[in-house]
Design an enzyme around this catalytic site. Structure first.
Site, PDB file in Angstrom:
ATOM      1  N   ARG A  83       0.852  -1.187   0.000  1.00 38.69           N
ATOM      2  CA  ARG A  83       0.000   0.000   0.000  1.00 38.69           C
ATOM      3  C   ARG A  83       0.884   1.232   0.000  1.00 38.69           C
ATOM      4  NH1 ARG A  83      -3.214  -2.668  -1.706  1.00 38.69           N
ATOM      5  NH2 ARG A  83      -5.330  -3.126  -1.027  1.00 38.69           N
ATOM      6  N   HIS A  97      -1.392   0.196  -9.824  1.00 37.28           N
ATOM      7  CA  HIS A  97      -1.999  -0.796  -8.915  1.00 37.28           C
ATOM      8  C   HIS A  97      -2.436  -2.054  -9.689  1.00 37.28           C
ATOM      9  CE1 HIS A  97      -4.260  -1.171  -4.836  1.00 37.28           C
ATOM     10  NE2 HIS A  97      -3.925  -2.359  -5.294  1.00 37.28           N
ATOM     11  N   GLU A 111      -4.702   7.296  -4.967  1.00 38.04           N
ATOM     12  CA  GLU A 111      -4.762   6.629  -6.277  1.00 38.04           C
ATOM     13  C   GLU A 111      -5.935   7.148  -7.080  1.00 38.04           C
ATOM     14  OE1 GLU A 111      -4.548   2.369  -5.679  1.00 38.04           O
ATOM     15  OE2 GLU A 111      -2.529   2.520  -4.877  1.00 38.04           O
TER      16      GLU A 111
HETATM   17  N1  LIG Z   1      -0.804  -4.340  -5.309  1.00 34.51           N
HETATM   18  C1  LIG Z   1      -1.800  -5.192  -5.285  1.00 34.51           C
HETATM   19  O1  LIG Z   1      -2.590  -5.255  -6.220  1.00 34.51           O
HETATM   20  C2  LIG Z   1      -1.963  -6.094  -4.129  1.00 34.51           C
HETATM   21  C3  LIG Z   1      -1.592  -5.671  -2.886  1.00 34.51           C
HETATM   22  N2  LIG Z   1      -1.746  -6.504  -1.818  1.00 34.51           N
HETATM   23  C4  LIG Z   1      -1.297  -5.990  -0.537  1.00 34.51           C
HETATM   24  O2  LIG Z   1      -0.193  -6.752  -0.103  1.00 34.51           O
HETATM   25  C5  LIG Z   1      -0.136  -6.764   1.304  1.00 34.51           C
HETATM   26  C6  LIG Z   1       0.085  -8.182   1.796  1.00 34.51           C
HETATM   27  O3  LIG Z   1      -0.990  -9.020   1.416  1.00 34.51           O
HETATM   28  P1  LIG Z   1      -1.039 -10.522   1.954  1.00 34.51           P
HETATM   29  O4  LIG Z   1       0.323 -11.080   1.923  1.00 34.51           O
HETATM   30  O5  LIG Z   1      -2.094 -11.212   1.211  1.00 34.51           O
HETATM   31  O6  LIG Z   1      -1.465 -10.270   3.450  1.00 34.51           O
HETATM   32  P2  LIG Z   1      -1.081 -11.156   4.710  1.00 34.51           P
HETATM   33  O7  LIG Z   1      -2.020 -10.738   5.777  1.00 34.51           O
HETATM   34  O8  LIG Z   1      -1.020 -12.589   4.336  1.00 34.51           O
HETATM   35  O9  LIG Z   1       0.384 -10.668   5.085  1.00 34.51           O
HETATM   36  C7  LIG Z   1       0.681  -9.447   5.692  1.00 34.51           C
HETATM   37  C8  LIG Z   1       1.821  -9.702   6.665  1.00 34.51           C
HETATM   38  O10 LIG Z   1       2.248  -8.443   7.151  1.00 34.51           O
HETATM   39  C9  LIG Z   1       2.649  -8.654   8.485  1.00 34.51           C
HETATM   40  N3  LIG Z   1       2.749  -7.405   9.210  1.00 34.51           N
HETATM   41  C10 LIG Z   1       1.792  -6.729   9.876  1.00 34.51           C
HETATM   42  N4  LIG Z   1       2.316  -5.632  10.445  1.00 34.51           N
HETATM   43  C11 LIG Z   1       3.623  -5.611  10.108  1.00 34.51           C
HETATM   44  C12 LIG Z   1       4.688  -4.741  10.402  1.00 34.51           C
HETATM   45  N5  LIG Z   1       4.502  -3.643  11.138  1.00 34.51           N
HETATM   46  N6  LIG Z   1       5.904  -5.018   9.903  1.00 34.51           N
HETATM   47  C13 LIG Z   1       6.099  -6.128   9.146  1.00 34.51           C
HETATM   48  N7  LIG Z   1       5.126  -6.990   8.853  1.00 34.51           N
HETATM   49  C14 LIG Z   1       3.900  -6.740   9.324  1.00 34.51           C
HETATM   50  C15 LIG Z   1       1.605  -9.597   9.031  1.00 34.51           C
HETATM   51  O11 LIG Z   1       2.060 -10.263  10.182  1.00 34.51           O
HETATM   52  C16 LIG Z   1       1.410 -10.536   7.866  1.00 34.51           C
HETATM   53  O12 LIG Z   1       2.230 -11.676   7.983  1.00 34.51           O
HETATM   54  C17 LIG Z   1      -1.440  -6.103   1.763  1.00 34.51           C
HETATM   55  O13 LIG Z   1      -1.178  -4.748   2.046  1.00 34.51           O
HETATM   56  C18 LIG Z   1      -2.314  -6.176   0.568  1.00 34.51           C
HETATM   57  O14 LIG Z   1      -3.279  -5.202   0.584  1.00 34.51           O
HETATM   58  C19 LIG Z   1      -2.230  -7.759  -1.936  1.00 34.51           C
HETATM   59  C20 LIG Z   1      -2.638  -8.229  -3.144  1.00 34.51           C
HETATM   60  C21 LIG Z   1      -2.561  -7.415  -4.341  1.00 34.51           C
HETATM   61  O1  LIG Z   2      -6.036  -7.280  -2.964  1.00 34.37           O
HETATM   62  C1  LIG Z   2      -5.471  -6.215  -2.725  1.00 34.37           C
HETATM   63  O2  LIG Z   2      -5.130  -5.855  -1.597  1.00 34.37           O
HETATM   64  C2  LIG Z   2      -5.189  -5.314  -3.825  1.00 34.37           C
HETATM   65  O3  LIG Z   2      -4.527  -4.333  -3.620  1.00 34.37           O
HETATM   66  C3  LIG Z   2      -5.788  -5.576  -5.127  1.00 34.37           C
HETATM   67  O4  LIG Z   2      -6.496  -4.420  -5.448  1.00 34.37           O
HETATM   68  P1  LIG Z   2      -7.528  -4.414  -6.661  1.00 34.37           P
HETATM   69  O5  LIG Z   2      -8.585  -5.407  -6.321  1.00 34.37           O
HETATM   70  O6  LIG Z   2      -6.777  -4.775  -7.882  1.00 34.37           O
HETATM   71  O7  LIG Z   2      -8.054  -3.024  -6.689  1.00 34.37           O
END
Ligand SMILES: NC(=O)C1=CN([C@@H]2O[C@H](COP(=O)(O)OP(=O)(O)OC[C@H]3O[C@@H](n4cnc5c(N)ncnc54)[C@H](O)[C@@H]3O)[C@@H](O)[C@H]2O)C=CC1
Ligand SMILES: O=C(O)C(=O)COP(=O)(O)O
Length: 641
Positions: free
Chosen positions: A329, A377, A358
């Site tokens: 994010r 994104h 965004e």
């Molecule tokens: N750019 C995109 O389109 C996408 C972005 N994301 C983002 O990616 C990130 C991770 O997603 P997931 O791996 O599925 O979530 P997840 O919940 O599996 O992993 C997040 C991890 O961050 C850790 N965490 C929490 N606070 C923390 C801190 N202060 N320092 C270090 N680690 C910390 C948690 O313990 C957890 O293991 C989220 O922000 C999600 O929104 C996810 C999918 C697509």
């Molecule tokens: O799953 C997430 O956290 C994402 O950031 C994906 O975002 P989107 O559904 O592509 O707008």
């Protein structure tokens, strides 16, 4: 009490249930699940479910959907044909016109839309302004969003209680005001797994593209230049990558980076070290990670703790020339500080998929920086991930609209299906006991403290009482306020109303087959309309059990009774003498009030007894007065269950 006798089949979604969709087990399952999210749980009439698998995998919505309230019906009738044609223009209108209305506000994979179309009335409106969303929201039961829709407090307020579920088709729920959702009893579900690989692949794509200046070189060559020496990159092999946030995406990035020959370390305060070790990744402190890494990849959620966690101070501790990837994010980075770090050379390059705002402003210094590579994104944007996410969220939303507790609920307690199955009849008992206890309170002081005592033969760890507590809260609060309570907002509402619910477990010698032997609800420091319900310790006390799957009232104050908790109840305390049952029965019979059961409980023979009389109809004032005039009757109360 169909709910009370429900079979264990109810835990399965229609797609995998072995029972016919219209079977009684399905009906009782549905009625049970209604209890968790519906405003009318214990009093709901039997449902006529018309699920048809021939229409779609999930079938059509039930005629009276489990969390669809009467408000839905009136809102449905006001739906205009104009809005339907507009919806068709923008994304297509649904066909199951008699089901709940589901609004999809951002592009969703076709497979998910298909599930939703078969279930309810689907509206896809992809470019609503915040004002348009607020206007629309009071006519929908569920809203499905991605990261582009801000589901603010104003949206929940504008929903006027109709919105029951928000589905986030992805992981990050930072665009949904969870506190406001909870306060409004609206369930939020997400789709946390289907885009993990897509996000990880995008992280790796950005990492490699950044290291080799792919985007800059592409722009240069398209501008007619041939700048081979300008775009000499750096190698990944042998470099140290620090994965910040070792969750689903972070660990997939780590796995792939190791395949590229990188040394991977990670920082995550909550990740288990053995999982990291098993992948050959060392978990280190935040400071150690940022001081050691040649490359940093961010994968934590945006929370108040992680907001701008990468700032002037933390950039100053990084290795000079570090390279940064962010597919998490934008808000985890102080973007102005990053520009300064890029300008000073602390950060050599950054590759960013996400931004604080965004889309970012077109003149953003960060976006325009020559050492920055950006994508709009796109982390989750693969065909595969979008289809997967769409199905995952459609299933979760349909399940929630059916009253089921979603496995991906973000703001409600997760209760495993086997626990749900076992507690089913006790859920009904709990709400009825709460409803009954509160009606015994004489107005005035208000209720502040409730003690709930679960008698059980099971170990404390083997009894999950969250649903029971929520249902007791619902039973206590709903009859005395306008609040609508469900599992999502029960604890919050109790707190708001200054109601303290204390739970106690008492070990009893009963069958360990039953999770609970009995539930006792005690309301402390209040006067009662029915003095016999007050124990020596001054609390209103009632107790109930489940017998043969049916919830029953077994104790009022210190009097033992045994009545099914259904319909209406007359409780009378009288002198224990012959003829009382006939006398009261006659008064009711003469006035056409049908008695469904009677039971007498007493403490000492020929002294005092409590008569519990179940009645189908509510006796009128005159009938109640007549009962009160019977000389041997010392007090009585009429209760609506
Ligand atoms: N750019 C995109 O389109 C996408 C972005 N994301 C983002 O990616 C990130 C991770 O997603 P997931 O791996 O599925 O979530 P997840 O919940 O599996 O992993 C997040 C991890 O961050 C850790 N965490 C929490 N606070 C923390 C801190 N202060 N320092 C270090 N680690 C910390 C948690 O313990 C957890 O293991 C989220 O922000 C999600 O929104 C996810 C999918 C697509
Ligand atoms: O799953 C997430 O956290 C994402 O950031 C994906 O975002 P989107 O559904 O592509 O707008």
């Amino acid at each position: 009490m169909a709910a009370a006798s429900s079979s264990t089949k109810f835990i399965f979604p229609p797609s995998i249930s072995s029972s016919s969709p219209s079977s009684s087990s399905h009906r009782s399952r549905s009625k049970l699940l209604l209890a968790f999210l519906s405003p009318t749980a214990a009093t709901a009439s039997p449902l006529s479910l018309k699920l048809s698998r021939s229409r779609s995998h999930y079938g059509r919505a039930p005629r009276r959907s489990l969390i669809v309230t009467d408000a839905l019906k009136s809102a449905e009738s006001t739906e205009t044909s104009a809005s339907k044609s507009r919806s068709a223009e923008r994304g297509g209108a649904g066909s199951a016109e008699d089901g709940p209305t589901i609004l999809v506000s951002e592009k969703l994979g076709e497979a998910g839309l298909e599930v939703l179309r078969g279930y309810g009335r689907l509206e896809c409106l992809y470019d609503l302004s915040p004002e348009e969303l607020c206007k629309k929201i009071s006519s929908v039961d569920a809203l499905i969003v991605r990261s582009g829709t801000k589901v603010t407090r104003q949206v929940f307020e504008a929903a006027k209680g109709r919105l029951k579920v928000v589905g986030r088709a992805g992981v990050g729920i930072d665009n949904v005001d969870l506190q406001a959702a909870t306060e409004h009893g609206c369930l939020v579900v997400n789709a946390p797994t289907a885009n993990t690989v897509a996000a990880a692949e995008h992280g790796i794509a950005l990492l490699a593209a950044m290291a080799r200046n792919v985007a800059q070189a592409d722009a240069s060559i398209k501008a007619g230049k041939w700048e081979r020496s300008k775009y000499v990159g750096v190698s990944l092999v042998g470099k140290t990558l620090a994965v910040m946030g070792f969750g689903k995406v972070g660990s997939e990035v780590a796995r792939r980076a190791k395949g590229l020959g990188m040394t991977v370390i990670a920082h995550d305060p909550y990740a288990p070290a053995d999982r990291a070790r098993a992948m050959g990744v060392e978990l280190v402190s935040f400071d150690q990670a940022i001081a050691t890494a040649d490359f940093l990849s961010f994968h934590m959620p945006l929370t108040p703790t992680t907001s701008k966690i990468f700032n002037d101070n933390t950039f100053s501790k990084m290795k000079k020339g570090v390279r940064i990837v962010n597919v998490a994010r934008g808000g985890v980075i102080d973007e102005d500080a990053l520009v300064r770090a890029l300008d000073s050379g602390i950060v050599a390059q950054a590759a960013l998929d996400v931004f604080t705002k965004e889309p970012p402003p077109s003149d953003s210094k960060l976006v325009q920086h020559p050492n920055v590579t950006v994508t709009p994104h796109l982390g989750a944007s693969t065909k595969e991930a979008q289809e997967g996410v769409a199905i995952e969220i459609a299933e979760a939303v349909v399940g929630a609209l059916n009253g089921e507790l979603a496995a991906t609920a973000v703001n409600a307690p997760m209760v495993p299906p086997d626990v749900l199955s076992e507690l089913a009849p006790y859920v009904v008992l709990a709400e009825k006991l709460g409803r009954l206890a509160v009606q015994l309170v004489a107005g005035g002081k208000g209720i502040q403290s409730v003690r709930v005592i679960y008698k059980s033969a099971r170990d404390t760890d083997d009894l999950d009482t969250r649903i029971l507590r929520a249902m007791i809260t619902k039973g206590i609060i709903e009859p005395i306020s306008a609040s609508y309570i469900n599992l999502v907002n029960a604890d919050y509402t109790a707190k708001q109303k200054g109601l303290r619910i204390v739970e106690e477990r008492v070990s009893v010698d009963a069958s360990p087959e039953s999770p609970v032997d009995s539930i006792q609800v005690k309301i402390c420091n209040v006067e009662s309309k029915f003095a016999s319900a007050v124990t020596e310790s001054g609390e209103i006390s009632i107790e109930g059990k489940v017998k043969d799957g049916i919830p029953r009232l077994t104790c009022v104050g210190s009097f033992g009774v045994d009545v099914s908790l259904e319909g209406n109840l007359l409780l009378c305390r009288q002198v224990d003498q012959p003829g009382m049952i006939g006398h009261v029965g006659n008064i009711l019979g003469e006035r056409n009030v049908n008695v469904s059961f009677m039971t007498v409980g007493r403490t000492v023979r020929r002294r005092q007894a409590i008569m519990a009389i179940g009645v189908d109809e509510e006796p009128n004032k005159e009938t109640l007065q007549k009962i009160g005039e019977v000389p041997a009757i010392e007090e009585f109360v009429f209760l609506n269950l």
